[in-house]
Motif scaffolding. Structure first.
Motif, PDB file in Angstrom:
ATOM      1  N   HIS B 101       0.824  -1.215   0.000  1.00  0.00           N
ATOM      2  CA  HIS B 101       0.000   0.000   0.000  1.00  0.00           C
ATOM      3  C   HIS B 101       0.860   1.267   0.000  1.00  0.00           C
ATOM      4  CE1 HIS B 101       0.455  -1.379   4.226  1.00  0.00           C
ATOM      5  NE2 HIS B 101       0.710  -0.117   4.445  1.00  0.00           N
ATOM      6  N   LYS B 102       2.182   1.098  -0.079  1.00  0.00           N
ATOM      7  CA  LYS B 102       3.069   2.263  -0.129  1.00  0.00           C
ATOM      8  C   LYS B 102       3.520   2.483  -1.573  1.00  0.00           C
ATOM      9  CE  LYS B 102       6.019   2.124   3.507  1.00  0.00           C
ATOM     10  NZ  LYS B 102       6.847   1.442   4.565  1.00  0.00           N
ATOM     11  N   LYS B 103       3.091   3.585  -2.127  1.00  0.00           N
ATOM     12  CA  LYS B 103       3.410   3.911  -3.524  1.00  0.00           C
ATOM     13  C   LYS B 103       4.518   4.953  -3.544  1.00  0.00           C
ATOM     14  CE  LYS B 103       1.050   5.738  -7.627  1.00  0.00           C
ATOM     15  NZ  LYS B 103      -0.290   6.118  -8.159  1.00  0.00           N
ATOM     16  N   LEU B 104       5.562   4.659  -4.287  1.00  0.00           N
ATOM     17  CA  LEU B 104       6.700   5.578  -4.364  1.00  0.00           C
ATOM     18  C   LEU B 104       6.562   6.474  -5.585  1.00  0.00           C
ATOM     19  CD1 LEU B 104       9.508   6.278  -3.100  1.00  0.00           C
ATOM     20  CD2 LEU B 104      10.504   4.720  -4.773  1.00  0.00           C
ATOM     21  N   ILE B 109       6.526   8.610  -0.367  1.00  0.00           N
ATOM     22  CA  ILE B 109       5.541   7.532  -0.239  1.00  0.00           C
ATOM     23  C   ILE B 109       4.139   8.117  -0.078  1.00  0.00           C
ATOM     24  CG2 ILE B 109       4.727   5.710   1.317  1.00  0.00           C
ATOM     25  CD1 ILE B 109       7.159   4.827  -0.224  1.00  0.00           C
ATOM     26  N   VAL B 112      -1.797   4.045  -0.328  1.00  0.00           N
ATOM     27  CA  VAL B 112      -2.922   3.778  -1.216  1.00  0.00           C
ATOM     28  C   VAL B 112      -3.987   3.002  -0.442  1.00  0.00           C
ATOM     29  CG1 VAL B 112      -3.634   2.666  -3.359  1.00  0.00           C
ATOM     30  CG2 VAL B 112      -1.335   3.646  -3.175  1.00  0.00           C
TER      31      VAL B 112
END
Lengths: 125, 125
Positions: B101-104, B109, B112
């Motif tokens: 759930h961590k979008k870079l 970060i 999501v």
């Protein structure tokens, strides 16, 4: 550069590679710090080859690069998920679209799908 | 029992866990031989917990089992892809549906999605 949790010096982190449009899981590879930095900065998926013990720009031989569309990192920073566009349609060195083309059912393997390319043509030796 | 390539005694094989309907990648865990056999024979995803160093039936504490719908194995038999039904909707111990759930983006970060459950409620300590 976002810091992944490599835990120990020389440790590798698994990278799951998924088609950014269809969600199909194409392969799994490993990254060291150098591969991670190269992936983020170049936008071309770059791994550490365990068999060759060196940096591996996916597609450097075949021309079948993986263009990174989205990067996800897991809750404890020790796994990466790359959503990519696969140039040349196939991610597997066998010519199959996905490395996960072996389906296990009742103890037996069924091959799912046909090779997209002929490995002997692409990896000319 | 189909033989995976564990390479060395005590080696672990990564298992990618994907929602069988949506294709969302939910988590990655590791299997030893015992976990692999338990997964195949019981149909409940079973891993080897590296932190606890013991067999881990996913959901044994929370009740959020993973029912295996399909098993894929990669070209060289050293990675497994499980397509599963996630009981309780969330695979991550944080309460998020996916561990990824961590979008870079641009070095930062973004989280999501929102947690599906409150971990403090599910993992009563």
């Amino acid at each position: 550069m976002y810091k992944l949790n490599f835990k120990t010096d020389g440790a590798l982190i698994p990278a799951i590679v998924q088609d950014h449009k269809t969600g199909e899981v194409l392969m799994l590879a490993y990254m060291n710090q150098e591969a991670w930095e190269a992936t983020v900065t170049t936008g071309n998926a770059t791994y550490f080859s365990r068999s060759r013990q060196k940096l591996w720009v996916k597609g450097e031989t075949s021309g079948h690069l993986q263009r990174v569309k989205e990067i996800r990192i897991d809750c404890d920073d020790d796994t990466v998920l790359l959503k990519i566009e696969q140039i040349g349609d196939a991610a597997c060195h066998t010519g199959h679209r996905s490395c996960f083309h072996k389906k296990l059912e009742n103890g037996s393997i069924t091959i799912v799908g046909k090779p997209v390319f002929d490995p002997e043509e692409v990896y000319k030796t």
